[in-house]
Design a protein around this motif. Structure first.
Motif, short mmCIF file in Angstrom:
data_model
loop_
_atom_site.label_atom_id
_atom_site.label_comp_id
_atom_site.label_asym_id
_atom_site.label_seq_id
_atom_site.Cartn_x
_atom_site.Cartn_y
_atom_site.Cartn_z
N TRP A 119 -2.67 3.01 -0.79
CA TRP A 119 -3.63 3.20 0.23
C TRP A 119 -3.68 2.44 1.64
O TRP A 119 -3.85 2.98 2.52
CB TRP A 119 -4.96 3.10 -0.51
CG TRP A 119 -6.07 3.52 0.39
CD1 TRP A 119 -6.65 4.78 0.58
CD2 TRP A 119 -7.07 2.74 0.90
NE1 TRP A 119 -7.91 4.94 1.39
CE2 TRP A 119 -8.08 3.38 1.66
CE3 TRP A 119 -7.00 1.35 1.33
CZ2 TRP A 119 -8.93 3.18 2.47
CZ3 TRP A 119 -8.10 0.72 2.08
CH2 TRP A 119 -9.24 1.78 2.45
N LEU A 120 -3.44 1.41 1.31
CA LEU A 120 -3.49 0.46 2.78
C LEU A 120 -2.19 0.69 3.69
O LEU A 120 -2.49 0.89 4.73
CB LEU A 120 -3.34 -1.04 2.34
CG LEU A 120 -4.57 -1.67 1.78
CD1 LEU A 120 -3.96 -2.98 1.03
CD2 LEU A 120 -5.68 -1.98 2.74
N VAL A 121 -1.13 1.04 2.93
CA VAL A 121 0.05 1.79 3.80
C VAL A 121 -0.35 2.85 4.61
O VAL A 121 -0.23 2.94 5.71
CB VAL A 121 1.18 1.78 2.91
CG1 VAL A 121 2.59 2.37 3.56
CG2 VAL A 121 1.70 0.66 2.53
N GLY A 122 -1.22 3.56 3.89
CA GLY A 122 -1.56 4.78 4.65
C GLY A 122 -2.44 4.84 5.70
O GLY A 122 -2.70 5.66 6.37
N ARG A 123 -2.95 3.69 5.53
CA ARG A 123 -3.93 3.37 7.10
C ARG A 123 -3.01 2.92 8.19
O ARG A 123 -3.45 3.06 9.37
CB ARG A 123 -4.56 2.04 6.77
CG ARG A 123 -5.63 2.23 5.61
CD ARG A 123 -6.32 0.95 5.51
NE ARG A 123 -7.78 0.72 5.90
CZ ARG A 123 -8.18 -0.71 5.91
NH1 ARG A 123 -7.72 -1.61 5.46
NH2 ARG A 123 -9.60 -0.77 6.21
N GLY A 124 -1.76 2.79 7.99
CA GLY A 124 -0.59 2.78 9.12
C GLY A 124 -0.58 1.53 9.78
O GLY A 124 -1.35 0.59 9.32
N GLY A 125 -0.06 1.44 11.21
CA GLY A 125 -0.21 0.26 11.95
C GLY A 125 0.36 -0.91 11.16
O GLY A 125 1.24 -0.84 10.65
N GLY A 126 -0.35 -2.02 11.38
CA GLY A 126 0.03 -3.40 10.65
C GLY A 126 0.19 -3.33 9.33
O GLY A 126 1.00 -4.07 8.73
N TYR A 127 -0.67 -2.50 8.59
CA TYR A 127 -0.64 -2.41 7.28
C TYR A 127 0.62 -1.85 6.56
O TYR A 127 1.33 -2.71 5.69
CB TYR A 127 -1.92 -1.60 6.65
CG TYR A 127 -3.13 -2.19 6.99
CD1 TYR A 127 -3.85 -3.17 6.22
CD2 TYR A 127 -3.90 -1.68 7.99
CE1 TYR A 127 -4.86 -3.75 6.27
CE2 TYR A 127 -5.29 -2.43 8.34
CZ TYR A 127 -5.83 -3.25 7.38
OH TYR A 127 -7.16 -3.57 7.78
N ALA A 128 1.14 -0.85 7.13
CA ALA A 128 2.44 -0.25 6.77
C ALA A 128 3.60 -1.49 7.04
O ALA A 128 4.47 -1.66 6.12
CB ALA A 128 2.59 1.03 7.44
N GLU A 129 3.37 -2.08 8.14
CA GLU A 129 4.57 -3.15 8.31
C GLU A 129 4.43 -4.36 7.32
O GLU A 129 5.42 -4.81 6.79
CB GLU A 129 4.22 -3.94 9.65
CG GLU A 129 5.60 -4.40 10.14
CD GLU A 129 5.43 -5.24 11.46
OE1 GLU A 129 6.18 -6.17 11.53
OE2 GLU A 129 4.61 -4.78 12.29
N ALA A 130 2.90 -4.68 6.90
CA ALA A 130 2.77 -5.87 6.19
C ALA A 130 3.65 -5.64 4.64
O ALA A 130 3.82 -6.39 3.87
CB ALA A 130 1.34 -6.28 6.31
N PHE A 131 3.42 -4.26 4.33
CA PHE A 131 3.67 -4.08 2.78
C PHE A 131 5.05 -3.14 2.72
O PHE A 131 5.21 -2.57 1.69
CB PHE A 131 2.47 -3.04 2.34
CG PHE A 131 1.29 -4.07 2.39
CD1 PHE A 131 1.17 -4.78 1.03
CD2 PHE A 131 0.09 -3.75 2.85
CE1 PHE A 131 0.13 -5.48 0.84
CE2 PHE A 131 -1.05 -4.38 2.77
CZ PHE A 131 -0.96 -5.47 1.78
N SER A 132 5.78 -3.29 4.11
CA SER A 132 7.16 -2.52 3.88
C SER A 132 8.01 -3.06 2.77
O SER A 132 8.95 -2.15 2.45
CB SER A 132 7.85 -2.68 5.17
OG SER A 132 8.20 -3.85 5.63
#
Lengths: 156, 87
Positions: free
Chosen positions: B39-52
């Protein structure tokens, strides 16, 4: 005893206080970790230690309790600093006291190995290219695994 | 109204996510730590990068290490951070 603090500590005073008045103690073993000024061949100016207030104390308390369960110890101490530290500064102190040396040596070694892979601290080093987060080392995981910890505690 | 989730981020996960602490209502369909990360990755931006790369993300729920299939419930404190480097 667990202390998480920004200020430096006096090794002699801490160890004296730990054993003071307990004449059942025949051996006291301590380990002090210092900030090195080399990281992967690059000279660093200083580092900043971040931690997770609340969980840090819980994990250190758990580590200490585990040591007290495994060895016949009279006293234990863990001090870990956080915030900005310079090369040569003391970062961490672990100490274990027992009637005999074997338990003190082994428990002290166990405490620092376990702490390095479980206590939620992170090092940010100053380098010529800016701040660099220090990578965890596989050798530290191996050092902890050596103590054959109960499974289910780690996030692997 | 149920209590929100308290989310914490440390070290480079905090820098990538761009935030250290936030409170969010428990999202619909999120029952585990892994689903919360989705769900956090789905928020995009830095979250997607943090959980890549999830192999280098450690998670604690209510200040205890957990695995990705651990449940999350309203009111939990969920912390995300890299492998630790103290001592």
């Amino acid at each position: 005893m667990i202390k998480v603090q920004t200020e430096d500590f006096d090794l002699g005073a801490e160890l004296k206080a730990l054993t003071d008045g307990n004449h059942a103690i025949g051996g006291l073993c301590s380990f002090v970790g210092l900030v090195r000024d080399m990281a992967g061949g690059d000279k660093i100016g200083a580092m900043t230690l971040e931690h997770y207030p609340g969980m840090t104390e819980k994990e250190l308390t758990r580590i200490e309790a585990e040591a007290l369960e495994r060895w016949p110890l009279d006293a234990t101490l863990i001090i870990h600093r956080y915030g900005r530290l310079e090369p040569g500064d003391q970062i961490v102190l672990v100490a274990a006291a027992s009637a005999h040396r074997e338990a003190a040596f082994e428990a002290c070694h166990f405490l620092i190995d376990f702490l390095k892979t479980k206590a939620p601290f992170w090092k940010l080093e100053d380098t010529p290219d800016g701040g660099q987060w220090v990578d965890a080392r596989d050798t530290d995981d191996a050092a902890t695994a050596r103590w054959n910890l109960p499974s289910g505690k780690a996030a692997e | 109204m149920s209590a929100p989730l308290k989310l914490l981020y440390f070290a480079w996960l905090r820098e990538k996510a761009g935030i250290g602490e936030e409170a969010v209502p428990t999202p619909d369909g999120v029952a585990t730590v892994g689903e919360l990360m989705d769900w956090l990755v789905g928020r995009g931006g830095g979250y997607a990068e943090a959980f890549s790369d999830r192999k280098v993300v450690r998670v604690a729920v209510n200040q205890e290490y957990v695995s990705l299939d651990h449940p999350v419930a309203a009111g939990d404190e969920v912390a995300f951070f890299p492998p630790v480097t103290g001592g």
